[in-house]
Design an enzyme around this catalytic site. Structure first.
Site, PDB file in Angstrom:
ATOM      1  N   ASN A   7       0.801  -1.077   0.230  1.00 44.25           N
ATOM      2  CA  ASN A   7       0.285   0.060  -0.006  1.00 44.25           C
ATOM      3  C   ASN A   7       0.642   1.765   0.125  1.00 44.25           C
ATOM      4  OD1 ASN A   7      -1.252   2.131   0.876  1.00 44.25           O
ATOM      5  ND2 ASN A   7      -3.421   0.804   1.935  1.00 44.25           N
ATOM      6  N   ARG A  18       4.776  18.659   1.009  1.00 45.99           N
ATOM      7  CA  ARG A  18       5.392  19.663   0.391  1.00 45.99           C
ATOM      8  C   ARG A  18       4.823  20.386  -0.910  1.00 45.99           C
ATOM      9  NH1 ARG A  18      10.482  19.719   1.629  1.00 45.99           N
ATOM     10  NH2 ARG A  18      11.338  21.537   0.691  1.00 45.99           N
ATOM     11  N   HIS A  43      -5.339   3.812  -1.610  1.00 43.11           N
ATOM     12  CA  HIS A  43      -7.028   3.702  -1.500  1.00 43.11           C
ATOM     13  C   HIS A  43      -6.892   4.992  -1.490  1.00 43.11           C
ATOM     14  CE1 HIS A  43      -9.957   2.326   2.899  1.00 43.11           C
ATOM     15  NE2 HIS A  43     -10.210   3.636   1.648  1.00 43.11           N
ATOM     16  N   ARG A  45      -8.939   8.785  -0.683  1.00 42.19           N
ATOM     17  CA  ARG A  45     -10.406   9.343  -0.386  1.00 42.19           C
ATOM     18  C   ARG A  45     -11.052  10.496  -1.366  1.00 42.19           C
ATOM     19  NH1 ARG A  45      -7.445   6.338   3.777  1.00 42.19           N
ATOM     20  NH2 ARG A  45      -8.821   5.488   5.194  1.00 42.19           N
ATOM     21  N   HIS A  50      -4.188  11.901   0.298  1.00 44.00           N
ATOM     22  CA  HIS A  50      -2.594  11.071   0.227  1.00 44.00           C
ATOM     23  C   HIS A  50      -2.850  10.714  -0.887  1.00 44.00           C
ATOM     24  CE1 HIS A  50      -5.530   8.022   2.201  1.00 44.00           C
ATOM     25  NE2 HIS A  50      -5.167   8.281   2.730  1.00 44.00           N
ATOM     26  N   GLU A  70      -9.471   0.530  -3.052  1.00 51.32           N
ATOM     27  CA  GLU A  70      -9.752   0.654  -1.962  1.00 51.32           C
ATOM     28  C   GLU A  70     -10.622   0.748  -2.175  1.00 51.32           C
ATOM     29  OE1 GLU A  70      -6.637  -2.183   0.872  1.00 51.32           O
ATOM     30  OE2 GLU A  70      -6.504  -0.505   1.919  1.00 51.32           O
ATOM     31  N   THR A 100      -7.924   7.114   9.403  1.00 50.61           N
ATOM     32  CA  THR A 100      -8.066   5.552   8.602  1.00 50.61           C
ATOM     33  C   THR A 100      -8.975   4.135   8.681  1.00 50.61           C
ATOM     34  OG1 THR A 100      -6.155   3.826   8.426  1.00 50.61           O
ATOM     35  CG2 THR A 100      -6.495   4.589  10.495  1.00 50.61           C
ATOM     36  N   HIS A 190      -4.385  -4.475   7.772  1.00 45.53           N
ATOM     37  CA  HIS A 190      -4.451  -3.409   8.976  1.00 45.53           C
ATOM     38  C   HIS A 190      -3.280  -3.877  10.292  1.00 45.53           C
ATOM     39  CE1 HIS A 190      -6.543   0.255   9.633  1.00 45.53           C
ATOM     40  NE2 HIS A 190      -5.850   0.073  10.448  1.00 45.53           N
ATOM     41  N   ASP A 191      -2.435  -3.049   9.985  1.00 35.53           N
ATOM     42  CA  ASP A 191      -1.583  -3.500  11.109  1.00 35.53           C
ATOM     43  C   ASP A 191      -0.603  -4.628  11.289  1.00 35.53           C
ATOM     44  OD1 ASP A 191      -2.155  -0.583  11.749  1.00 35.53           O
ATOM     45  OD2 ASP A 191      -3.464  -1.467  13.735  1.00 35.53           O
ATOM     46  N   GLY A 213       0.820  -1.007   4.364  1.00 39.17           N
ATOM     47  CA  GLY A 213       1.531  -0.148   3.655  1.00 39.17           C
ATOM     48  C   GLY A 213       2.263   0.170   4.796  1.00 39.17           C
ATOM     49  N   HIS A 214       1.229   1.286   6.475  1.00 36.88           N
ATOM     50  CA  HIS A 214       1.895   1.796   7.033  1.00 36.88           C
ATOM     51  C   HIS A 214       3.159   1.190   8.047  1.00 36.88           C
ATOM     52  CE1 HIS A 214       2.228   5.334  10.211  1.00 36.88           C
ATOM     53  NE2 HIS A 214       2.037   4.284  11.281  1.00 36.88           N
TER      54      HIS A 214
END
Length: 237
Positions: A7, A18, A43, A45, A50, A70, A100, A190-191, A213-214
């Site tokens: 992700n 920036r 993903h 939004r 992002h 997503e 999130t 997720h996580d 991702g994160h």
């Protein structure tokens, strides 16, 4: 082998901070695939804080692995997916102002809506997945929508695993077994991280894909992107 989909939302977040085009999300996606990633996930939004809708279009010709988009299937998202035609669309019921994703679908309450949306995507040869909590009746509800796959929402597992509670895997195992019996493909996300991914994968039967991702981006700050992708691939074997 379970596929690793990277992700790249956090790359877009860094770029947007920036106002320029560094880092470039298309280049990062190309590099991630070159380093061994078997898919790219985005993903977008509605506020485009992002990933931007234009990013989704720009990525289409460059993603030669699995391309997973997503999002909450509002009208603008549905239009985007139908134009881009990724490998897979993952439906996530996140609120417009959500930081999130924080919950899976109530597949029973929203059955009619999901049936209609999924039918539209499948008529356009786009594989469909539904983001769900590890609750058996919700897995059954997902099957009733006509979805091809589910994506298990793994935050609860990750939180408990970090505290040493390995029993937190149980509802995910039960959900996966039911999904297999219902002929639903299984994704997860997720996580998930380098710390917990091997345990999760080893316990979930027929896990097809994880979207990370994160954690992957954060781990890459210390260990390097190519190295981290290879570490995930080793743990997913």
């Amino acid at each position: 082998m379970t596929k690793l989909s990277v992700n790249i939302n956090k790359i877009a977040t860094l770029r947007n901070s920036r106002g320029g085009d560094v880092p470039n999300v298309v280049k990062f996606a190309k590099d991630a695939q070159r380093f061994g990633a078997e898919g790219i996930t985005i993903h977008p939004r509605p506020d485009e804080r992002h990933i931007r809708y234009q990013d989704a279009r720009d990525l289409k010709p460059e993603v030669y692995t699995e391309y997973n988009i997503e999002g909450n299937p509002i009208d603008s998202f549905i239009d985007l997916v139908l134009k881009v035609k990724p490998t897979q669309v993952t439906l996530v019921p996140d609120a417009v102002d959500a930081i999130t994703s924080n919950a899976g679908w109530d597949t029973i309450k929203h059955n009619r809506f999901l049936v209609d949306v999924i039918k539209e995507f499948k008529n356009n040869d786009i594989r469909t997945s539904i983001f769900v909590d590890p609750i058996l009746k919700q897995i059954e509800g997902a099957k009733a929508t006509g979805a091809d796959r589910i994506e298990l929402y793994t935050e609860a597992f990750a939180d408990q695993y970090s505290l040493g509670n390995k029993e937190a895997i149980t509802p995910y195992v039960d959900s996966a077994k039911l999904a297999n019996n219902l002929d639903l493909g299984i994704n997860a996300g997720h996580d998930l991280s380098l710390d917990n991914i091997k345990f999760f994968k080893d316990n979930i039967p027929d896990l097809l894909e994880v979207s990370i991702g994160h954690a992957l981006i954060a781990e890459s700050l210390y260990l390097g992107v190519e190295n981290v992708i290879q570490m995930y691939l080793q743990r997913l074997k």
